[in-house]
Scaffold this active site. Structure first.
Site, short mmCIF file in Angstrom:
data_model
loop_
_atom_site.label_atom_id
_atom_site.label_comp_id
_atom_site.label_asym_id
_atom_site.label_seq_id
_atom_site.Cartn_x
_atom_site.Cartn_y
_atom_site.Cartn_z
CB SER A 1 3.81 -3.09 5.24
OG SER A 1 3.71 -2.22 6.33
CD GLN B 1 -2.42 1.24 2.78
OE1 GLN B 1 -1.87 0.73 3.74
NE2 GLN B 1 -3.57 1.87 2.88
N GLY B 2 0.87 1.99 -1.11
CA GLY B 2 1.70 3.19 -1.23
C GLY B 2 0.91 4.45 -0.95
CE1 TYR B 3 -3.73 3.83 -0.47
CE2 TYR B 3 -4.86 4.70 1.45
CZ TYR B 3 -4.90 4.02 0.25
OH TYR B 3 -6.10 3.54 -0.22
CD GLU C 1 -5.04 0.00 6.89
OE1 GLU C 1 -5.34 1.10 6.42
OE2 GLU C 1 -3.89 -0.30 7.25
CD GLU D 1 -1.70 10.42 19.21
OE1 GLU D 1 -1.50 9.73 18.18
OE2 GLU D 1 -1.11 10.22 20.28
C1 LIG Z 1 4.56 -0.85 11.20
C2 LIG Z 1 4.01 0.18 10.25
C3 LIG Z 1 3.59 -0.20 9.01
C4 LIG Z 1 3.10 0.74 8.11
N1 LIG Z 1 2.72 0.33 6.86
C5 LIG Z 1 2.30 1.24 5.95
C6 LIG Z 1 2.00 0.86 4.60
O1 LIG Z 1 2.08 -0.33 4.25
N2 LIG Z 1 1.63 1.80 3.72
C7 LIG Z 1 1.52 3.12 4.07
O2 LIG Z 1 1.14 3.92 3.22
N3 LIG Z 1 1.81 3.53 5.34
C8 LIG Z 1 2.21 2.63 6.27
N4 LIG Z 1 2.53 3.03 7.56
C9 LIG Z 1 2.50 4.45 7.86
C10 LIG Z 1 1.41 4.88 8.81
O3 LIG Z 1 0.15 4.82 8.18
C11 LIG Z 1 1.76 6.31 9.26
O4 LIG Z 1 2.96 6.21 10.02
C12 LIG Z 1 0.68 6.93 10.09
O5 LIG Z 1 -0.47 7.16 9.33
C13 LIG Z 1 1.15 8.25 10.73
O6 LIG Z 1 1.71 9.11 9.80
P1 LIG Z 1 3.16 9.78 10.05
O7 LIG Z 1 4.11 8.68 10.40
O8 LIG Z 1 3.46 10.63 8.89
O9 LIG Z 1 2.98 10.66 11.36
P2 LIG Z 1 2.36 12.13 11.42
O10 LIG Z 1 1.08 12.16 10.65
O11 LIG Z 1 3.41 13.10 11.09
O12 LIG Z 1 2.01 12.24 12.96
C14 LIG Z 1 2.98 12.54 13.98
C15 LIG Z 1 2.25 12.64 15.30
O13 LIG Z 1 1.30 13.72 15.27
C16 LIG Z 1 -0.01 13.24 15.60
N5 LIG Z 1 -1.02 13.92 14.79
C17 LIG Z 1 -0.97 14.16 13.45
N6 LIG Z 1 -2.08 14.79 13.03
C18 LIG Z 1 -2.88 14.95 14.12
C19 LIG Z 1 -4.16 15.53 14.34
N7 LIG Z 1 -4.87 16.06 13.33
N8 LIG Z 1 -4.67 15.51 15.60
C20 LIG Z 1 -3.97 14.95 16.63
N9 LIG Z 1 -2.73 14.41 16.49
C21 LIG Z 1 -2.19 14.40 15.25
C22 LIG Z 1 0.04 11.76 15.25
O14 LIG Z 1 -0.94 11.02 15.99
C23 LIG Z 1 1.46 11.38 15.65
O15 LIG Z 1 1.55 11.13 17.03
C24 LIG Z 1 3.02 2.11 8.48
C25 LIG Z 1 3.44 2.49 9.76
C26 LIG Z 1 3.94 1.56 10.63
C27 LIG Z 1 4.40 2.00 12.00
#
Ligand SMILES: Cc1cc2nc3c(=O)[nH]c(=O)nc-3n(C[C@H](O)[C@H](O)[C@H](O)COP(=O)(O)OP(=O)(O)OC[C@H]3O[C@@H](n4cnc5c(N)ncnc54)[C@H](O)[C@@H]3O)c2cc1C
Length: 398
Positions: A166, A131-133, A249, A382
């Protein structure tokens, strides 16, 4: 929800039970962790073979329509299957992003050609999906994504980067969200592509996690060409299509995670029974007993919350934001469970492998470290709280 099984459902349960009893290799956890670090080709091969055997027996894609290679059954059978898999401690399905997300989205939005081409190979695990999101600058705020897809004749040319992808290191296809109209409001200029991961210009760089495994990756696109027939659900309609994937999902997570939580809890009780402190098994300690009992209650509550979501589906409704409560229950329950495992192992929990009481030489340390990611993956805690606040409780936007 009525939990009484119909005669057909009972016979389905018996079919699953007897197949699992005959086909399950009991030492699969040990085999998966044999030798050096996972992931490694043998571990994936073991899981590929397992999924293929399950598929051949008719146990993958139960709710998918028969035309797509599924069995056209209901979510009740899906729940029965997962329950039995938990009881038998069966391995997970490897191609889960395809089965739980890409497949149902293609079935919902795909052209006849796409519906014929992709689903069968997802089920048999011949083609693995990722999944490339997420991108370095867009995770929770997914609509801010900046990977570009620019039209060139019948093709689109992709440039940009994804992260935390992933399974990208073993994937054959990606559900790719890319920006096709940079001038439109951010939710409106995104398109959903079915991208062949073997296309020239794609570089996959594994990222090592705290566990030592590299389950996810950075993915770079350098002038990658994708034909316009690979668009799913229409040009600039990627936000709606992408959200459908996310709804599925959470639903898939609900089913799969309930099983994983139950398996982990059974393992934890076994660990407590086999661990002695001050000359007595830890299960005699009243505080530990309370914590184990609470986890058991939470696991049951999680199961019944999942059943409520299933009732909705059985009535023909789509999975809704309530699935976020399931995600939260899983995260909190699972992280607490893993912390209790560390507490039970005491000072031995500091040793990554070969602890005398651990079930599979360091398994608990590994799963404890891995559980830290639960509150990030699939949408952070969150963000789930925001969804529950706004869309379930009807609170004003923060
Ligand atoms: C093991 C693992 C597997 C993953 N696999 C995939 C995958 O296959 N494909 C894919 O596309 N992604 C994948 N992800 C990515 C995952 O979806 C993102 O890490 C997640 O959505 C958070 O985005 P970010 O890391 O950019 O954090 P950010 O969005 O930058 O968030 C940083 C912090 O700020 C908080 N925050 C952000 N916005 C708000 C808000 N509006 N209100 C309150 N708090 C907020 C967040 O909760 C977090 O604590 C994976 C992540 C992990 C850990």
């Amino acid at each position: 929800m009525d939990f009484t099984l119909t005669p057909e459902q009972k016979s389905f349960r018996d079919e699953v039970r007897s197949w699992l009893a005959k086909n399950l290799d009991e030492d699969w956890v040990a085999r998966l962790r044999q030798g050096s670090d996972v992931p490694r080709p043998e571990a994936y091969q073991l899981l590929r073979d397992w999924q293929r055997r399950m598929y051949e027996a008719g146990f993958v894609g139960l709710t998918w329509p028969k035309e797509a290679g599924g069995r056209g059954l209901t979510f009740m059978e899906e729940m029965i299957l997962h329950e039995e898999m938990a009881l038998h401690k069966a391995p997970p399905v490897l191609n889960i992003l395809a089965i739980g997300m890409a497949g149902p989205t293609i079935i919902a939005y795909g052209t006849e050609e796409q519906k014929k081409r992709y689903p069968p190979k997802m089920l048999s695990c011949e083609e693995i999906w990722c999944q490339g999101y997420s991108e370095p600058n867009s995770g929770s705020d997914l609509a801010a994504l900046s990977t570009r897809a620019v039209k060139d004749g019948e093709h689109y040319v992709i440039n940009g980067q994804k992260v935390w992808t992933s399974l990208a290191h073993i994937a054959d296809f990606m559900m790719l969200l890319a920006r096709t109209d940079p001038d439109a409001p951010k939710h409106k200029g995104i398109t959903y592509f079915l991208l062949d991961m073997h296309s020239p210009g794609i570089t996959v760089k594994p990222l090592k996690q705290i566990t030592g495994d590299a389950e996810f990756n950075e993915v770079y696109f350098d002038n990658v060409r994708v034909h316009e027939s690979q668009i799913l659900g229409g040009l600039n309609n990627g936000w709606a299509v992408g959200l459908t994937t996310l709804m599925y999902e959470r639903l898939a997570l609900g089913f799969g995670l309930q099983v994983r939580l139950r398996i982990a809890l059974d393992g934890l009780v076994e660990l407590a029974r086999n661990t002695k402190k001050n000359g007595a098994p830890v299960t005699k300690d009243p505080v530990t007993r309370q914590k184990l009992a609470q986890l058991w209650i939470d696991t049951e509550v999680f199961k019944y919350t999942g059943a409520r979501a299933i009732t909705k589906l059985l009535k023909g409704e789509l999975p809704g934001p309530e699935a976020s409560t399931g995600k939260m229950m899983w995260v909190e329950g699972h992280q607490r469970l893993q912390e209790l495992a560390m507490e039970i192992e005491g000072p031995y929990s500091q040793i990554m492998s070969g602890t005398p009481w651990s079930l599979a030489g360091g398994l608990w340390q590994h799963t404890f470290l891995r559980s830290r990611a639960n509150s990030i993956e699939g949408g952070t805690t969150e963000i789930q709280r925001n969804i529950i606040g706004e869309r379930v409780l009807g609170l004003p936007k923060g």
